[in-house]
Design a protein around this motif. Structure first.
Motif, PDB file in Angstrom:
ATOM      1  N   UNK A 201       0.804  -1.218   0.000  1.00  0.00           N
ATOM      2  CA  UNK A 201       0.000   0.000   0.000  1.00  0.00           C
ATOM      3  C   UNK A 201       0.839   1.270   0.000  1.00  0.00           C
ATOM      4  N   UNK A 202       2.124   1.176   0.364  1.00  0.00           N
ATOM      5  CA  UNK A 202       2.948   2.381   0.485  1.00  0.00           C
ATOM      6  C   UNK A 202       4.067   2.451  -0.546  1.00  0.00           C
ATOM      7  N   UNK A 203       4.272   1.402  -1.306  1.00  0.00           N
ATOM      8  CA  UNK A 203       5.422   1.369  -2.205  1.00  0.00           C
ATOM      9  C   UNK A 203       5.047   0.794  -3.561  1.00  0.00           C
ATOM     10  N   UNK A 204       5.116   1.630  -4.588  1.00  0.00           N
ATOM     11  CA  UNK A 204       4.803   1.159  -5.937  1.00  0.00           C
ATOM     12  C   UNK A 204       5.864   0.180  -6.432  1.00  0.00           C
ATOM     13  N   UNK A 205       7.079   0.261  -5.867  1.00  0.00           N
ATOM     14  CA  UNK A 205       8.140  -0.657  -6.293  1.00  0.00           C
ATOM     15  C   UNK A 205       7.788  -2.112  -6.000  1.00  0.00           C
ATOM     16  N   UNK A 206       7.014  -2.323  -4.937  1.00  0.00           N
ATOM     17  CA  UNK A 206       6.690  -3.692  -4.540  1.00  0.00           C
ATOM     18  C   UNK A 206       5.899  -4.412  -5.617  1.00  0.00           C
ATOM     19  N   UNK A 207       4.960  -3.717  -6.243  1.00  0.00           N
ATOM     20  CA  UNK A 207       4.176  -4.333  -7.314  1.00  0.00           C
ATOM     21  C   UNK A 207       5.077  -4.678  -8.490  1.00  0.00           C
ATOM     22  N   UNK A 208       6.027  -3.789  -8.783  1.00  0.00           N
ATOM     23  CA  UNK A 208       6.982  -4.077  -9.855  1.00  0.00           C
ATOM     24  C   UNK A 208       7.809  -5.309  -9.526  1.00  0.00           C
ATOM     25  N   UNK A 209       8.242  -5.429  -8.277  1.00  0.00           N
ATOM     26  CA  UNK A 209       9.015  -6.601  -7.853  1.00  0.00           C
ATOM     27  C   UNK A 209       8.188  -7.871  -7.972  1.00  0.00           C
ATOM     28  N   UNK A 210       6.910  -7.769  -7.661  1.00  0.00           N
ATOM     29  CA  UNK A 210       6.031  -8.941  -7.687  1.00  0.00           C
ATOM     30  C   UNK A 210       5.928  -9.538  -9.090  1.00  0.00           C
ATOM     31  N   UNK A 211       6.144  -8.721 -10.110  1.00  0.00           N
ATOM     32  CA  UNK A 211       6.081  -9.248 -11.476  1.00  0.00           C
ATOM     33  C   UNK A 211       7.232 -10.201 -11.771  1.00  0.00           C
ATOM     34  N   UNK A 212       8.275 -10.179 -10.923  1.00  0.00           N
ATOM     35  CA  UNK A 212       9.425 -11.060 -11.103  1.00  0.00           C
ATOM     36  C   UNK A 212       9.403 -12.261 -10.163  1.00  0.00           C
ATOM     37  N   UNK A 213       8.491 -12.268  -9.193  1.00  0.00           N
ATOM     38  CA  UNK A 213       8.535 -13.261  -8.111  1.00  0.00           C
ATOM     39  C   UNK A 213       7.659 -14.472  -8.401  1.00  0.00           C
ATOM     40  N   UNK A 214       8.275 -15.655  -8.322  1.00  0.00           N
ATOM     41  CA  UNK A 214       7.506 -16.882  -8.481  1.00  0.00           C
ATOM     42  C   UNK A 214       6.736 -17.240  -7.230  1.00  0.00           C
ATOM     43  N   UNK A 215       7.177 -16.708  -6.064  1.00  0.00           N
ATOM     44  CA  UNK A 215       6.481 -16.927  -4.793  1.00  0.00           C
ATOM     45  C   UNK A 215       6.412 -15.603  -4.029  1.00  0.00           C
ATOM     46  N   UNK A 216       5.329 -15.427  -3.304  1.00  0.00           N
ATOM     47  CA  UNK A 216       5.132 -14.217  -2.498  1.00  0.00           C
ATOM     48  C   UNK A 216       4.749 -14.620  -1.088  1.00  0.00           C
ATOM     49  N   UNK A 217       5.505 -14.147  -0.103  1.00  0.00           N
ATOM     50  CA  UNK A 217       5.159 -14.314   1.305  1.00  0.00           C
ATOM     51  C   UNK A 217       4.593 -12.990   1.803  1.00  0.00           C
ATOM     52  N   UNK A 218       3.343 -13.027   2.227  1.00  0.00           N
ATOM     53  CA  UNK A 218       2.683 -11.817   2.705  1.00  0.00           C
ATOM     54  C   UNK A 218       2.642 -11.855   4.231  1.00  0.00           C
ATOM     55  N   UNK A 219       3.336 -10.912   4.887  1.00  0.00           N
ATOM     56  CA  UNK A 219       3.464 -10.898   6.340  1.00  0.00           C
ATOM     57  C   UNK A 219       2.369 -10.034   6.958  1.00  0.00           C
ATOM     58  N   UNK A 220       1.649 -10.585   7.928  1.00  0.00           N
ATOM     59  CA  UNK A 220       0.602  -9.861   8.649  1.00  0.00           C
ATOM     60  C   UNK A 220       0.845  -9.991  10.153  1.00  0.00           C
ATOM     61  N   UNK A 221       0.688  -8.901  10.882  1.00  0.00           N
ATOM     62  CA  UNK A 221       0.906  -8.906  12.329  1.00  0.00           C
ATOM     63  C   UNK A 221      -0.404  -9.090  13.067  1.00  0.00           C
ATOM     64  N   UNK A 222      -0.404 -10.013  14.019  1.00  0.00           N
ATOM     65  CA  UNK A 222      -1.608 -10.273  14.797  1.00  0.00           C
ATOM     66  C   UNK A 222      -2.017  -9.028  15.576  1.00  0.00           C
ATOM     67  N   UNK A 223      -3.294  -8.675  15.483  1.00  0.00           N
ATOM     68  CA  UNK A 223      -3.819  -7.537  16.225  1.00  0.00           C
ATOM     69  C   UNK A 223      -3.469  -6.193  15.627  1.00  0.00           C
ATOM     70  N   UNK A 224      -2.721  -6.169  14.511  1.00  0.00           N
ATOM     71  CA  UNK A 224      -2.317  -4.909  13.906  1.00  0.00           C
ATOM     72  C   UNK A 224      -2.787  -4.796  12.451  1.00  0.00           C
ATOM     73  N   UNK A 225      -2.582  -5.853  11.690  1.00  0.00           N
ATOM     74  CA  UNK A 225      -2.948  -5.813  10.279  1.00  0.00           C
ATOM     75  C   UNK A 225      -4.450  -6.002  10.106  1.00  0.00           C
ATOM     76  N   UNK A 226      -5.077  -5.111   9.354  1.00  0.00           N
ATOM     77  CA  UNK A 226      -6.511  -5.207   9.111  1.00  0.00           C
ATOM     78  C   UNK A 226      -6.782  -6.165   7.953  1.00  0.00           C
ATOM     79  N   UNK A 227      -7.812  -6.990   8.126  1.00  0.00           N
ATOM     80  CA  UNK A 227      -8.183  -7.943   7.075  1.00  0.00           C
ATOM     81  C   UNK A 227      -8.499  -7.213   5.770  1.00  0.00           C
ATOM     82  N   UNK A 228      -9.130  -6.052   5.868  1.00  0.00           N
ATOM     83  CA  UNK A 228      -9.481  -5.295   4.665  1.00  0.00           C
ATOM     84  C   UNK A 228      -8.229  -4.867   3.907  1.00  0.00           C
TER      85      UNK A 228
END
Length: 268
Positions: A201-228
């Motif tokens: 949500x804060x870095x357009x570079x991340x989407x560009x990087x994702x176009x090269x990635x065969x796997x993506x690990x999405x990190x979410x913090x308990x009690x902090x990261x919103x499901x939405x």
């Protein structure tokens, strides 16, 4: 897991891990020539429990690597670690996963600091002032060996972010980035490239990087990261770097309470 990873800045020498591997990586000619640049230490979790959790994540990644490229033909040995927002623990997961891969026979890992807004990995390793990813992508005169640094952990190498540029997103989306990843992996079946990126949500570079990635690990913090926010991020990735499905993305739950292991994962 409480092991230190140090990096060294030394004269460029081509390192060949095997007869088939011609990947150029900096190598210290000897202890007297190696200059300590910095160190990163993994957090002080319950060591055996955390090691097993990272091992579970690693096995999940390894099963995808064994399956080979999916319909998008992206190499599953290239792993992107991202999140919805800042301070979710991406760098911690990056280091923990790298240390877990270290125990694989014949495996090697290249850590790329691709968080251009907050290059924490580069700062922690005191590589912030060294040539790095963005320098290489912008300057055709630089070689891969100019930006890859060995660490104190055998088989683990580091690529710092490099000097910040307003054209970072465009550089990362370019063909030279794909060439870099292909060169780093070379012909080595067990070489894993892990990219520690910014938040979706804060870095357009991340989407560009994702176009090269065969796997993506999405990190979410308990009690902090919103499901939405997680849903929004996955939708963005699917729309701009997709398809995103359970064969490509996994969700890592970080900062869980003391009754659970500090790191958990899910396929989606």
């Amino acid at each position: 897991m409480n092991q230190s990873i140090r990096a060294t800045a030394v004269p460029v020498v081509k390192l060949q891990a095997s007869a088939e591997d011609s990947t150029p990586i900096r190598k210290a000619a000897g202890n007297d020539d190696a200059r300590r640049v910095g160190a990163v230490t993994t957090p002080h979790f319950d060591e055996s429990r955390t090691r097993e959790e990272f091992r579970a994540i690693k096995r999940h990644m390894m099963s995808r690597i064994a399956a080979g490229p999916g319909a998008n033909n992206l190499d599953p040995r290239t792993i992107l670690i991202t999140s919805a927002g800042r301070r979710e623990g991406k760098t911690t997961v990056t280091l923990g996963l790298a240390m877990s891969f270290m125990f694989e026979r014949d495996a090697s890992v290249v850590l790329i600091d691709a968080d251009m807004r907050s290059p924490e990995l580069s700062r922690c390793m005191k590589l912030a002032d060294e040539l790095g990813l963005l320098d290489y992508l912008e300057n055709d005169a630089l070689e891969v060996a100019d930006i890859v640094y060995p660490t104190s952990v055998p088989g683990v190498f580091a690529v710092p972010a490099g000097r910040p540029r307003i054209t970072a997103s465009e550089l990362i989306a370019g063909e030279r980035m794909a060439t870099l990843l292909n060169t780093l992996q070379g012909e080595v079946e067990q070489r894993i490239v892990i990219m520690d990126s910014g938040s979706v949500l804060a870095s357009s570079e991340t989407v560009s990087l994702a176009t090269h990635a065969g796997q993506i690990l999405f990190v979410a913090s308990k009690g902090e990261t919103k499901r939405a926010d997680v849903d929004d991020c996955l939708e963005i990735l699917n729309r701009q770097a997709g398809p995103i499905d359970e064969s490509r993305v996994a969700l890592v739950f970080n900062k869980t309470d003391t009754t659970h292991s500090p790191v958990r994962y899910s396929k989606t």
